[in-house]
Design an enzyme around this catalytic site. Structure first.
Site, PDB file in Angstrom:
ATOM      1  N   ASP A  89       2.327   2.386   3.477  1.00 25.74           N
ATOM      2  CA  ASP A  89       3.403   3.063   4.050  1.00 25.74           C
ATOM      3  C   ASP A  89       4.193   2.213   4.984  1.00 25.74           C
ATOM      4  OD1 ASP A  89       1.423   3.290   5.920  1.00 25.74           O
ATOM      5  OD2 ASP A  89       1.017   5.439   5.659  1.00 25.74           O
ATOM      6  N   ASN A 160      -4.161  15.718  10.329  1.00 27.77           N
ATOM      7  CA  ASN A 160      -3.754  16.834   9.599  1.00 27.77           C
ATOM      8  C   ASN A 160      -4.229  16.565   8.146  1.00 27.77           C
ATOM      9  OD1 ASN A 160      -2.257  14.871   8.880  1.00 27.77           O
ATOM     10  ND2 ASN A 160      -0.197  15.891   9.378  1.00 27.77           N
ATOM     11  N   HIS A 162      -3.730  13.916   6.392  1.00 28.82           N
ATOM     12  CA  HIS A 162      -2.599  13.167   5.571  1.00 28.82           C
ATOM     13  C   HIS A 162      -3.332  12.007   5.082  1.00 28.82           C
ATOM     14  CE1 HIS A 162      -0.711  10.828   9.239  1.00 28.82           C
ATOM     15  NE2 HIS A 162      -1.713   9.931   8.631  1.00 28.82           N
ATOM     16  N   GLU A 167       1.875  13.910   3.671  1.00 31.02           N
ATOM     17  CA  GLU A 167       1.650  15.068   4.769  1.00 31.02           C
ATOM     18  C   GLU A 167       1.387  16.340   3.981  1.00 31.02           C
ATOM     19  OE1 GLU A 167       1.293  14.132   7.729  1.00 31.02           O
ATOM     20  OE2 GLU A 167       3.107  13.026   8.704  1.00 31.02           O
TER      21      GLU A 167
HETATM   22  C1  GLP Z   1      -1.190   6.709  10.316  1.00 30.06           C
HETATM   23  C2  GLP Z   1      -1.038   5.971   8.859  1.00 30.06           C
HETATM   24  C3  GLP Z   1      -2.284   6.248   8.008  1.00 30.06           C
HETATM   25  C4  GLP Z   1      -3.365   6.294   8.664  1.00 30.06           C
HETATM   26  C5  GLP Z   1      -3.596   7.416   9.660  1.00 30.06           C
HETATM   27  C6  GLP Z   1      -4.871   7.239  10.452  1.00 30.06           C
HETATM   28  O1  GLP Z   1      -0.208   7.343  10.681  1.00 30.06           O
HETATM   29  N1  GLP Z   1       0.337   6.276   8.115  1.00 30.06           N
HETATM   30  O2  GLP Z   1      -2.352   5.628   6.844  1.00 30.06           O
HETATM   31  O3  GLP Z   1      -4.362   6.252   7.819  1.00 30.06           O
HETATM   32  O4  GLP Z   1      -2.376   7.699  10.145  1.00 30.06           O
HETATM   33  O5  GLP Z   1      -4.163   6.570  11.371  1.00 30.06           O
HETATM   34  P1  GLP Z   1      -5.479   6.017  12.503  1.00 30.06           P
HETATM   35  O6  GLP Z   1      -6.572   4.994  11.760  1.00 30.06           O
HETATM   36  O7  GLP Z   1      -4.722   5.266  13.705  1.00 30.06           O
HETATM   37  O8  GLP Z   1      -6.304   7.279  13.143  1.00 30.06           O
END
Ligand code: GLP
Length: 272
Positions: A89, A160, A162, A167
């Site tokens: 992303d 959440n 995702h 989402e």
């Molecule tokens: C982010 C990314 C995801 C990631 C998730 C968890 O916003 N878009 O690809 O896996 O949220 O993030 P973190 O590893 O910082 O908890």
């Protein structure tokens, strides 16, 4: 010779899911196990097809994985010569050199430290005009399809549920599983979690381009890495609750035989 994976502290067998769930003492051990598996997948894919196609993630969770992979390249034990990457992303809109772009993140944590050809490192382009966003996203899916699909998708999980920026949505499981790469709105919980980078909720870029669920679930191997106590509740919901588009990561159970969950003890705390 690729290193064999470090043994997990424990393997969980959940009645609700036939997913492989490996629990490690801490985030360092879980990250090391992820890196070990990525190294093996690269070696196997290159041996079989002459190339390895990796789907990569951003966020705080995979940073240690990238440190580990970079150290192996520096020490001569790993090469990205035959690797192509597709990132999950990117914020939209954003300039690639913006300090908060995922392009900058990937450059800092991996691309600048390994021998990956720049033209094989694909990240969705946060600068495409909005009228071209859907065509750009469709082209990203075609590139992955033309490369024969992903050998590996590395995933983190949002609080959440995702995956990438897919989402929670009010859709059937079938419709959610078929979602293509596209432009999306970020969920309120995602925006709150992004305050860490952006400073305030109002400063968070509210939209993003994300690889679709179809492409993620189509990967030949999926590694879900989740660490820390803040992920415990959603990890339990994704693995033990209903399979639903309201918890995107729960759909990993529809392809459970190719998914490995790598958790540390705090993230596994609510699995029993
Ligand atoms: C982010 C990314 C995801 C990631 C998730 C968890 O916003 N878009 O690809 O896996 O949220 O993030 P973190 O590893 O910082 O908890």
């Amino acid at each position: 010779m690729s290193p064999s994976p470090k043994p997990a502290e424990r393997t969980l067998h959940l009645a609700e899911s036939n997913s492989t769930v490996l629990v490690f003492a801490d985030a360092d051990a879980a990250s090391k196990a992820a890196a070990d598996r990525i190294v093996r997948i690269i070696a196997q894919a290159v041996a079989a097809r002459g190339k390895a196609i990796l789907g990569l993630a951003t966020g705080a969770t995979p940073e240690k994985v990238y440190d580990d992979l970079a150290a192996r390249v520096r020490d001569g034990g790993l090469s990205f010569r035959d690797v192509t990457t597709y990132n999950l992303d990117e914020y939209y809109p954003i300039q690639p050199l913006d300090a908060l772009s995922y392009r900058t993140y990937m450059h800092r944590h991996l691309f600048s430290r390994v021998d990956l050809a720049p033209n094989r490192a694909h990240i969705l382009d946060g600068t495409v005009p909005e009228t071209f966003a859907s065509e750009h996203a469709a082209q990203f899916d075609r590139w992955i399809d033309d490369d024969g699909g992903l050998d590996l998708q590395l995933l983190g999980i949002g609080r959440n549920g995702h995956i990438g920026f897919n989402e929670p949505l009010d859709l059937t499981v079938e419709a959610f599983a078929a979602l293509p790469t596209r432009l999306v709105d970020l969920h309120p919980i995602t925006k709150v979690d992004a305050v860490r980078e952006f400073g305030s909720v109002d400063a968070v870029i509210p939209r993003a381009l994300t690889m679709g669920v179809r492409q993620i679930l189509g990967a030949r191997t999926i590694l879900m890495l989740a660490t820390g106590p803040k992920k415990a509740a959603i990890v339990a919901e994704a693995l033990k609750g209903p399979i639903t588009a309201a918890v995107p990561a729960s759909l990993l159970r529809t392809v459970a035989d190719k998914v490995v969950w790598l958790l540390d003890e705090p993230a596994a705390a609510e699995l029993g």
